[in-house]
Every structure is written in C-alpha cells, then in structure tokens.
Design a protein around this motif. Sequence first.
Motif, PDB file in Angstrom:
ATOM      1  N   ALA A   1       0.844  -1.211   0.000  1.00  6.78           N
ATOM      2  CA  ALA A   1       0.000   0.000   0.000  1.00  6.78           C
ATOM      3  C   ALA A   1       0.874   1.253   0.000  1.00  6.78           C
ATOM      4  O   ALA A   1       0.600   2.215  -0.731  1.00  6.78           O
ATOM      5  CB  ALA A   1      -0.921  -0.009   1.218  1.00  6.78           C
ATOM      6  N   LEU A   2       1.936   1.214   0.802  1.00  7.35           N
ATOM      7  CA  LEU A   2       2.846   2.362   0.875  1.00  7.35           C
ATOM      8  C   LEU A   2       3.528   2.589  -0.475  1.00  7.35           C
ATOM      9  O   LEU A   2       3.574   3.717  -0.990  1.00  7.35           O
ATOM     10  CB  LEU A   2       3.895   2.090   1.966  1.00  7.35           C
ATOM     11  N   ALA A   3       4.029   1.487  -1.060  1.00  7.63           N
ATOM     12  CA  ALA A   3       4.724   1.598  -2.352  1.00  7.63           C
ATOM     13  C   ALA A   3       3.756   2.062  -3.440  1.00  7.63           C
ATOM     14  O   ALA A   3       4.121   2.883  -4.301  1.00  7.63           O
ATOM     15  CB  ALA A   3       5.331   0.256  -2.722  1.00  7.63           C
ATOM     16  N   GLY A   4       2.528   1.553  -3.390  1.00  3.93           N
ATOM     17  CA  GLY A   4       1.524   1.963  -4.370  1.00  3.93           C
ATOM     18  C   GLY A   4       1.248   3.456  -4.277  1.00  3.93           C
ATOM     19  O   GLY A   4       1.200   4.162  -5.293  1.00  3.93           O
ATOM     20  N   ALA A   5       1.081   3.961  -3.038  1.00  6.21           N
ATOM     21  CA  ALA A   5       0.795   5.392  -2.849  1.00  6.21           C
ATOM     22  C   ALA A   5       1.978   6.246  -3.322  1.00  6.21           C
ATOM     23  O   ALA A   5       1.782   7.250  -4.028  1.00  6.21           O
ATOM     24  CB  ALA A   5       0.499   5.663  -1.377  1.00  6.21           C
ATOM     25  N   ILE A   6       3.202   5.839  -2.976  1.00  4.36           N
ATOM     26  CA  ILE A   6       4.389   6.610  -3.398  1.00  4.36           C
ATOM     27  C   ILE A   6       4.484   6.621  -4.932  1.00  4.36           C
ATOM     28  O   ILE A   6       4.767   7.652  -5.540  1.00  4.36           O
ATOM     29  CB  ILE A   6       5.671   6.013  -2.759  1.00  4.36           C
ATOM     30  N   SER A   7       4.212   5.463  -5.556  1.00  7.71           N
ATOM     31  CA  SER A   7       4.270   5.383  -7.029  1.00  7.71           C
ATOM     32  C   SER A   7       3.252   6.328  -7.659  1.00  7.71           C
ATOM     33  O   SER A   7       3.546   7.010  -8.651  1.00  7.71           O
ATOM     34  CB  SER A   7       3.967   3.973  -7.509  1.00  7.71           C
TER      35      SER A   7
END
Lengths: 611, 88
Positions: free
Chosen positions: A559-565
């Motif tokens: 979820a964190l990586a998705g939001a940063i992307s």
Amino acid sequence: MSSPHTTRLVNPRLGTYFGIFASAFVGLFLVLLILEQLEIPRQHLKLAVLLGPLILFGGISVAASTNNSGEFFAAGRRVPAVYNGLIFAVTTIGGIGLISLTGLFFLIGFDAWFMAIGIFAGFLIMGIVISPYLRKYGAYTVPTYLSRRFESRSLRLLAAMLFAVPLILLLAGELAIAVHAAGELTELPHAVIVTLLGATITVTAVLGGMRGIGWVGTAQAIAALLAVIVLAGIIGVIMTNLPLAQLSYGPVLRHIARTEEAQQITGSLQGLLAFTLPGPAPETLSNRIGAPFGSVGATSFIMGLLTVMMGVAAAPWLLPRCATTLGVYEARKSLGWAIFFAGCIIITLSALAVFFRAIVMSELVGRTQAQLPSWFERMMADGRATVSGAGPELPLNAFAFGRDHVLFAVPEAMSLPDVAVYLVIAGAIAGALAAAGATAFALAAILAEDVYGGLRYTTTTATARLHTTRAMSVIVLLLALMFNFTISSDPLELFLMAIVLSAGTAFPVITLSIWWKRVTTAGAAVGMTVGFTLATLLIFAGKAGLVPAPLPTAGFTAALAGAISIFAVSLLTPVPKRAAFEAVRDMRIPGGETVYDREMRQLRFRERART
Amino acid sequence: MALIEIDERKPYWRYTKWQMLASVVPFLALIIVLPLYADELNARRFLGFPLGYFLAGHGIWLIALFTMAAFVNRQDAIDHWHGANEDS
C-alpha cells in the motif's frame, strides 16, 4: 438528510418481511428442538437444518428477481442505511470470520483482535474517506469508477484484472468454509454439498443481481446474527447469570488468567515481527488468553490491523454496495451501522471463545486421560481435537484444538441440545453464503461490465448488460466450484491474502483518486501495478520463508509503495485535463444527480440521436 | 449538477478535509498506540475485564462508533451550511 422523494422509494414493508423471515428461522429451530426431544433421527434434523434456511433464501431470491438494470446492478439505489450496514458487516466477517476468528480468539487470545480492530477501522475509513464519494459517483463496479474518473479504457481493463484476483481468492475461501460448516452438519457427499451451496448463490445472483444479493444477504445476516447472539445469550446466562455475555465475560476472563498463573503458563512474548496464526489442523494452547503479543508481535499486530483496515476500506467486493444507498448521507450512515453490527458479532465471538477456554480450563486441564469428558472424546474421535501426554495431571498445552471447530464445539461442551449446535452451523453457513454471494456478484459484474463491456467499442443495451452479467455469474460460480473440488487451501489464509491484495492494489488508487485531483491515469496504473506486484511477491516470499510476517508486511509495504508510485508518476506526467478536475469536483459535492446515472442518461440520448 | 454556489466550493472542501482529518487522525493514533500498552493496562480492571483487553476490543469498537456518528452529524452540518446537501 434524505428528501421526502427518496423516503417514498423505500419499501415500508421491509421490516415486516424480515420480521417474518426471523420468525420463520427461529420457529424452524424451535420445532427442531421439540423433534429432538421426541427422538426423531438426527439425520432428518440435520437435513432440515441444511435445507430449511436454503429454501427460505431461495424463496427470497425468487421474490427479489428483477429485469430492471438499475435494480439489478444497484438495488434501485434505495437500500436503507441499517440494512446496508448489516449486509456490509456480515459480508465482511463472512463464514471465515464467524468460524476462524472464534478459533483465533480461543487459540491466540488477545492477538486475534488485530483482525477485529482492522475491520472496525476499515469501515470507519470507508465511511469517511471513500464511500460518500463513490455513492455520489454511483458506478456499479470499482474498475468502472476508475475508468470514468480517469477517462481510460485501458485502466479499466487493468483494474478489472488486478481486482479479480482477490475476489477469486475470497470466493474460494468462503465457499470452502461454507462446505466445511455444512460437512459438520451432514454426511452428504462433498460434491452434493458444494453443488447445493453453489446453486443457492447462483440462483440469488442470476435472478436478482445486487438486489437479490442484498435482500438474501440481509436474511443471511439476520440468521448469522441470531445464531451467535442467541447462543452467547444462553451460555452467558449459564456461566455468568447474565444474558448479555458480551459485557459479562470479564470476570470469566480474569478467572482464566488466575488459573493460567497458577498453572505457571507465562506465554512467551514474541519478537516484533512474529506472525504465527494457527492453521486448520489442531494446535496446542500455549498462550495466555488476555496477554498481548504471544503469537503476533507488536509490529506485526499494528501492520496487520492497518492492512486489514486498508483491505476492508477498499475491498472491491464491498464497495459496489455503496452505490445502493438512497444517497450520500445514507452511505455514510450505513457504515456507522456496519461498525455497530460488526462489533456486536465480533465481541460475541470473543465471548464464546473465552467461555470455551474457561470450560477447557475447568473440565480438561488437571485431569487424567481417563477422566476426560465425553464431548472432548467425541472431538478427538472426529479429529477435531487431540491430547498428548499421559501424566496424572494434563497441562493446558497437552490439548490441541482445530481452529475451525471451536465455534461448533462451544454448545457441545456446554451440554446444550444438539439443535443448538445445528443453529450455530446454520448461522455460519448463512454468513459464508452472504460473503460468497457478494463476492461472486462483484466478480461477475467486473467481468461483464469491465472486461467484456470494456473491450467492446459499441455501447450495449441495458438488457444485454444484464444478461451478460447473469451469464458471468454462472461462469464465476462454476469456476469457484471447480476450484473447490480441485484445490484445498486454508480459508483464513485465502481471506488474508485477498485483504492484502485489496490493501496493496485498490486502497491507494481509490483514496487518492478522490482526495488528490492531480492523480493522472499513468500514476493510477503504475500505483495499482506496483502495489499488486509487490503484494504478490511478498506473499510468495513469505511462503518460501524469506520474509518475516509475510501477510502484514506485504499489505502494509504494498500500500505504501503503491501510494508513493502514484504520487511520483502523477507529478512526473502532465496535469490532467480540466474536465477531469470538474468530474472530481462534482463527485465531492453530495447534492445533485448521481454522476454515473447522468452519464448513462447522456449516453442514451446521444445513441438515440445518432440512430 | 449540484446547486452549491461556485464560490462556496473551495470553503466547502476545506471544511470537509479538516472534518475528515479531525475524525480519522485521532482514531488512527489510538488504534496504533493503544494495543502497545494493553499489557500494562491489563493490571487495572473495568467491568470485570482486564482494562487493556477491554479497551482493545470493546473500547476501540465504541470509539469507532462514536467517531462515525460524530462525523456523520458534523459532515451533514457542513453540507447544509455550504448548500452542498442532497435536499438543496
């Protein structure tokens, strides 16, 4: 506030109908209780418990059948908040929650609360951050919303493919737990049980679509709620002299703690990233029930609850239900009701688990093998529990219980009539069917509307869309049945995987598409892909033993990586068109016509003008 | 289209954002911090329950329920104040 116009749309007899259903359900069990005392063969009673509710659900499915597309895809957008909340709660908890969560509360005690807190928080986030805006948009599926929000057909296909994976996992898990519960009830062959349950879901989804799933789901939710509340009430009176077991089991919990202390069960504090959930096979009791972090480490507990929160808040099998309420205000209110009902059920399950632990402490621990009660011997004979060691006083960790058998063992251990056990099983089957039905229809709608419809360059009529979704419902259920026949997996693991994928793939894109106008199509596509890929890789890495606490780590990190992307790619790509900003502004205002309905109306006008 | 005045859109969204943050942030802080202190809190009692256990289960549920009810009420007031509600 709902306007006088919308208030008139609500069927005023809903309370009467579901009152009749609840009476019929209770009446069925009272009759069976009398028949049990008359020593009618158990097989007949068991068959009546399995078929009776299924016939009632089938009857409601037929009554809720429709050929109107608005009714079929969004239940006519007139489901009152309280009913919607009830369906939200039971669809989320499902059979897996009812059966496996009780087992978790019993086996690992406090640590199981990460799932419950995650569900409460998930509903809260859905109600505040997501659902009012999706209701204003009014799309029938989540990929449809994303495609219209970003005006991209390829994003629709991508979202449909990625969201289908958690839906398939959850459907397989719920069907497996429903079959497991029905297997406890009847000696019918596995194939017959699977077909019977699959046919019930198919009839509901095909005849009534979202309307059928909603009203049958309400009946199933009432059955599940009645089963656990009535059982907890009876056991509460027996053990604490109060029928409100949810508030009166505290002293029982403290009594267990004192016995655990006397038995010198300390329960070791696990590492921060420990995440050891019991599987379906019997597991020994080694944790103190009220002490935290004996099986799930502190960091895993927090990451786990945040993963469940994000997974529930953006669940593609729950969000289409937001579009069925009367309006935005009712959509918010329905999530309040969902928190209420979910809490009622989950706290009741925790009470039942504590009562069962107290029975185990008083009737099993400290005895010899020859002194074990008959109910435990029956559990051992069926492979639902085991005991090891042969000393004069058996300690707590000599006993092992199957996680998914605990709920059904509670009335048996309390020496209640067999019908009480059947009632709980019927409730669990109803909960599993509610969740499986909602998931199957969400998947069928995605395949029909977003994959089949998304690939076509011509618009289809409302009737054709309806028939395509019906055909997809049949295909989805057939595939789910085949999956059930061929693959055997832990339902709780499937549920958690679905939640992880939902958290990693859907949560960042849905939330940011509402709260940040600047999100671009490329940002949304990359965010979803990164979240899904990372979640999948981490799940597999965890299975290979390369990652500690694979499920919480996977959900949180993805979820964190998705939001940063999404942030990074959106800032690197050109600003969206003015029309996209206007669409977001429109979605953020509760008043006015539902965006999707307006777009469909305009599309129909354009089609008519062209022909 | 919604009947909200164009000039009202920005203040409406500003108030909505603050309402969202005021509802979500304290709740998130609570569910992250409270379970970490459950063991210490278990030494105390409430309604017969060990306090840490009670707060992590019943407590968080009741707070979620209260937060949601307060949000629905306040957000509806914001909607009406700015003319963004569904009746307008």
